[in-house]
Design an enzyme around this catalytic site. Structure first.
Site, PDB file in Angstrom:
ATOM      1  N   LYS A  13      43.889 -25.797  31.729  1.00  0.00           N
ATOM      2  CA  LYS A  13      44.445 -25.639  30.375  1.00  0.00           C
ATOM      3  C   LYS A  13      43.556 -26.318  29.323  1.00  0.00           C
ATOM      4  CE  LYS A  13      48.418 -27.688  31.067  1.00  0.00           C
ATOM      5  NZ  LYS A  13      48.318 -28.159  32.448  1.00  0.00           N
ATOM      6  N   ARG A  88      57.010 -28.600  28.384  1.00  0.00           N
ATOM      7  CA  ARG A  88      56.957 -28.814  29.828  1.00  0.00           C
ATOM      8  C   ARG A  88      58.340 -28.699  30.457  1.00  0.00           C
ATOM      9  NH1 ARG A  88      51.968 -32.115  29.955  1.00  0.00           N
ATOM     10  NH2 ARG A  88      51.257 -32.376  32.096  1.00  0.00           N
ATOM     11  N   ARG A 127      37.369 -33.588  38.730  1.00  0.00           N
ATOM     12  CA  ARG A 127      37.457 -34.031  37.328  1.00  0.00           C
ATOM     13  C   ARG A 127      37.263 -35.549  37.242  1.00  0.00           C
ATOM     14  NH1 ARG A 127      42.538 -32.009  34.032  1.00  0.00           N
ATOM     15  NH2 ARG A 127      43.778 -33.553  35.123  1.00  0.00           N
ATOM     16  N   ARG A 139      41.320 -41.173  34.354  1.00  0.00           N
ATOM     17  CA  ARG A 139      42.763 -41.212  34.080  1.00  0.00           C
ATOM     18  C   ARG A 139      43.510 -41.834  35.254  1.00  0.00           C
ATOM     19  NH1 ARG A 139      44.633 -35.326  32.028  1.00  0.00           N
ATOM     20  NH2 ARG A 139      46.527 -36.055  33.015  1.00  0.00           N
ATOM     21  N   ARG A 150      53.115 -35.191  40.049  1.00  0.00           N
ATOM     22  CA  ARG A 150      52.974 -34.331  38.856  1.00  0.00           C
ATOM     23  C   ARG A 150      53.221 -32.866  39.216  1.00  0.00           C
ATOM     24  NH1 ARG A 150      47.189 -35.817  37.052  1.00  0.00           N
ATOM     25  NH2 ARG A 150      47.514 -34.475  35.269  1.00  0.00           N
TER      26      ARG A 150
HETATM   27  P1  AMP Z   1      48.504 -33.991  30.714  1.00  0.00           P
HETATM   28  O1  AMP Z   1      47.324 -34.627  30.059  1.00  0.00           O
HETATM   29  O2  AMP Z   1      49.010 -32.794  30.013  1.00  0.00           O
HETATM   30  O3  AMP Z   1      48.301 -33.772  32.186  1.00  0.00           O
HETATM   31  O4  AMP Z   1      49.696 -35.074  30.597  1.00  0.00           O
HETATM   32  C1  AMP Z   1      49.588 -36.351  31.157  1.00  0.00           C
HETATM   33  C2  AMP Z   1      50.971 -36.974  31.263  1.00  0.00           C
HETATM   34  O5  AMP Z   1      51.530 -37.131  29.954  1.00  0.00           O
HETATM   35  C3  AMP Z   1      51.984 -36.162  32.025  1.00  0.00           C
HETATM   36  O6  AMP Z   1      51.898 -36.342  33.430  1.00  0.00           O
HETATM   37  C4  AMP Z   1      53.284 -36.713  31.459  1.00  0.00           C
HETATM   38  O7  AMP Z   1      53.582 -37.987  31.988  1.00  0.00           O
HETATM   39  C5  AMP Z   1      52.925 -36.908  29.993  1.00  0.00           C
HETATM   40  N1  AMP Z   1      53.211 -35.686  29.204  1.00  0.00           N
HETATM   41  C6  AMP Z   1      52.310 -34.898  28.588  1.00  0.00           C
HETATM   42  N2  AMP Z   1      52.911 -33.884  27.966  1.00  0.00           N
HETATM   43  C7  AMP Z   1      54.220 -34.022  28.189  1.00  0.00           C
HETATM   44  C8  AMP Z   1      55.363 -33.268  27.843  1.00  0.00           C
HETATM   45  N3  AMP Z   1      55.260 -32.148  27.117  1.00  0.00           N
HETATM   46  N4  AMP Z   1      56.568 -33.717  28.261  1.00  0.00           N
HETATM   47  C9  AMP Z   1      56.697 -34.834  28.979  1.00  0.00           C
HETATM   48  N5  AMP Z   1      55.666 -35.593  29.378  1.00  0.00           N
HETATM   49  C10 AMP Z   1      54.422 -35.194  28.988  1.00  0.00           C
END
Ligand code: AMP
Length: 283
Positions: A13, A88, A127, A139, A150
């Site tokens: 994404k 999400r 990554r 990360r 996740r």
């Molecule tokens: P990402 O970078 O999109 O993989 O997001 C990293 C982490 O941020 C996720 O595993 C969640 O803990 C939190 N997070 C990001 N976007 C959301 C969302 N829309 N709703 C809830 N938690 C989120």
């Protein structure tokens, strides 16, 4: 254009969002990035999210909806945006629907990147390796252990959005197992097909340049057509000069619309020039 990129962690994404940003000049709104920034800055939201994120859980809906609501208001999001990692959950999607409705904004599409789960662990590990190689911090949630959580969150809370958007006829599914380049091409192809992207048009400057060329050619043709009929040359040249003038004005202002009208004018000039010569020939 307003777009949602949907897919599990590691589906690409973020990569595809960046490519769309580069190509179409709209902003990428990644809730994950915003939350990581909040954690780094130690804001109240960051403090609330830190632990949840480190364990691969989801931050409460109200928190992320609030973040997105504020972000969409920013001037750079007016032209359009790509939501990466939001919504999400179904309540987040409903909140987004309400938000867009309130602002009279339309969501163009939801692009789902479909990938084999087995490939995701490899991708996330890769990554992390690449990040390390760049000398950047990896990360905390990019580890196989947290990834499993996740993915479980994705399956139970995010996957229902596929049905949600498919019912609303917004869902477009792309095979996320193809190469990055192929996925980008496929996304652009489907977005063009649904009319979310304008087919590639010429730059206004290029259009104006063409208009000047056409006008000059028309002027030459007009001169040629009226050769020997001294008086008739004047109106034909005058008519040809009109669009040429307009065309150079269009070049100066660099607006496509003016360039188009200049081109129309240039085409129209051929007729009066011919008519005048015919009349002369009869006499
Ligand atoms: P990402 O970078 O999109 O993989 O997001 C990293 C982490 O941020 C996720 O595993 C969640 O803990 C939190 N997070 C990001 N976007 C959301 C969302 N829309 N709703 C809830 N938690 C989120």
């Amino acid at each position: 254009m307003r777009l949602i990129l949907l897919g599990p962690p590691g589906s690409g994404k973020g990569t595809q969002a960046q490519r769309l940003v580069q190509k179409h000049g709209i902003v990428q709104l990644s809730t994950g990035e915003m939350l990581r920034a909040a954690v780094a800055a130690g804001t109240p939201i960051g403090l609330q999210a830190k632990e949840i994120m480190a364990n691969g859980g989801l931050v409460p809906d109200a928190v992320v909806v609030g973040i997105i609501e504020d972000r969409i208001e920013q001037p750079d999001a007016k032209k359009g945006f790509i939501l990466d990692g939001f919504p999400r959950t179904v309540p987040q999607a409903e909140a987004l629907d309400d938000l867009l409705k309130k602002k009279h904004l339309k969501l163009d599409a939801v692009v789902e990147l479909r990938v084999n789960e087995s490939a995701l662990i490899d991708r996330v590990e890769k990554r992390a390796e690449e990040t390390r190689a760049r000398g950047e911090e990896v990360r905390l949630d990019d580890t196989p252990e947290v990834l499993i959580n996740r993915l479980a969150q994705y399956r139970s809370l995010t996957e229902p959005l596929i049905h949600y958007y498919s019912e609303r006829r917004k869902l477009l599914t792309v095979d996320g197992m193809m190469t990055i380049e192929h996925v980008t091409r496929e996304i652009n192809r489907i977005l063009t097909a649904i009319g979310a992207l304008e087919p590639k048009t010429e730059e206004p400057a290029a259009q104006a340049k063409k208009a000047v060329k056409t006008a000059t050619k028309a002027s030459k043709l007009a001169k040629k057509a009226t050769k020997g009929t001294k008086k008739a040359v004047k109106p034909a040249q005058k008519a040809a000069r009109g669009p040429a003038k307009r065309a150079s004005k269009a070049r100066a202002t660099k607006t496509g619309a003016r360039a188009a009208s200049a081109r129309k004018g240039a085409k129209a000039v051929k007729k009066p020039a011919k008519k005048v010569t015919k009349k002369r020939a009869k006499r």
